[in-house]
Design a protein around this motif. Structure first.
Motif, PDB file in Angstrom:
ATOM      1  N   ARG A  97       0.842  -1.183   0.000  1.00 53.67           N
ATOM      2  CA  ARG A  97       0.000   0.000   0.000  1.00 53.67           C
ATOM      3  C   ARG A  97       0.879   1.235   0.000  1.00 53.67           C
ATOM      4  N   GLY A  98       0.414   2.274  -0.683  1.00 60.01           N
ATOM      5  CA  GLY A  98       1.118   3.544  -0.656  1.00 60.01           C
ATOM      6  C   GLY A  98       0.139   4.705  -0.810  1.00 60.01           C
ATOM      7  N   ASP A  99       0.559   5.857  -0.373  1.00 60.36           N
ATOM      8  CA  ASP A  99      -0.241   7.067  -0.568  1.00 60.36           C
ATOM      9  C   ASP A  99      -0.024   7.637  -1.961  1.00 60.36           C
ATOM     10  N   VAL A 100       1.078   7.224  -2.568  1.00 58.10           N
ATOM     11  CA  VAL A 100       1.430   7.690  -3.906  1.00 58.10           C
ATOM     12  C   VAL A 100       1.696   6.458  -4.763  1.00 58.10           C
ATOM     13  N   LEU A 101       1.280   6.508  -6.007  1.00 57.76           N
ATOM     14  CA  LEU A 101       1.515   5.379  -6.907  1.00 57.76           C
ATOM     15  C   LEU A 101       3.008   5.106  -7.015  1.00 57.76           C
ATOM     16  N   GLU A 102       3.375   3.838  -6.933  1.00 58.89           N
ATOM     17  CA  GLU A 102       4.748   3.360  -7.073  1.00 58.89           C
ATOM     18  C   GLU A 102       5.628   3.700  -5.884  1.00 58.89           C
ATOM     19  N   VAL A 103       5.051   4.198  -4.808  1.00 53.81           N
ATOM     20  CA  VAL A 103       5.794   4.396  -3.557  1.00 53.81           C
ATOM     21  C   VAL A 103       5.083   3.600  -2.484  1.00 53.81           C
ATOM     22  N   GLN A 104       5.674   2.450  -2.128  1.00 56.59           N
ATOM     23  CA  GLN A 104       5.027   1.545  -1.186  1.00 56.59           C
ATOM     24  C   GLN A 104       5.463   1.859   0.235  1.00 56.59           C
ATOM     25  N   SER A 105       4.478   2.123   1.102  1.00 55.29           N
ATOM     26  CA  SER A 105       4.803   2.445   2.480  1.00 55.29           C
ATOM     27  C   SER A 105       4.456   1.318   3.437  1.00 55.29           C
TER      28      SER A 105
END
Length: 117
Positions: A97-105
């Motif tokens: 999951r991420g708040d930004v596409l392609e940045v997984q938090s």
């Protein structure tokens, strides 16, 4: 705190369809970007694609039309389907999951998939 839990068959035969489920708790899949990433043995991470909170999907240029990501808001689940699997698809698959596409938090713990007859 959002938690992601992957589940799946563990073993699939060549040419079959692999279906993996990511069950989300502590948060809603109507928020953020949800994706699948895999790591084959001895290799780096590969993106399988992602789905946005609104339902837009983003495919993998490597897998093209073989991989489909969908979501079930009632069950709060993200699903990955990979058709026509080969031994090259054997990997540990992670839900992210991420708040930004392609940045997984956030990451799940991963589920191992073996492809063998």
């Amino acid at each position: 705190q959002v938690q992601l839990q992957e589940s799946g068959p563990g073993l699939v035969k060549p040419s079959q369809t692999l279906t993996l489920t990511c069950t989300v708790s502590g948060g809603s899949i109507t928020d953020g970007f949800w994706g699948w990433i895999r790591q084959p043995p001895g290799r780096g991470l590969e993106s399988m694609g992602a789905i946005a909170y609104g339902g837009n999907t983003y495919g993998s240029p490597v897998l093209k039309s073989r991989a489909t990501i969908s979501k079930n808001t009632t069950k709060n689940e993200i699903t990955l389907q990979l058709i026509s699997v080969t031994p090259e698809d054997a990997a540990v698959y992670f839900c992210t999951r991420g708040d930004v596409l392609e940045v997984q938090s956030q990451w799940g713990q991963g589920t191992r998939v073996t492809v063998s007859s």
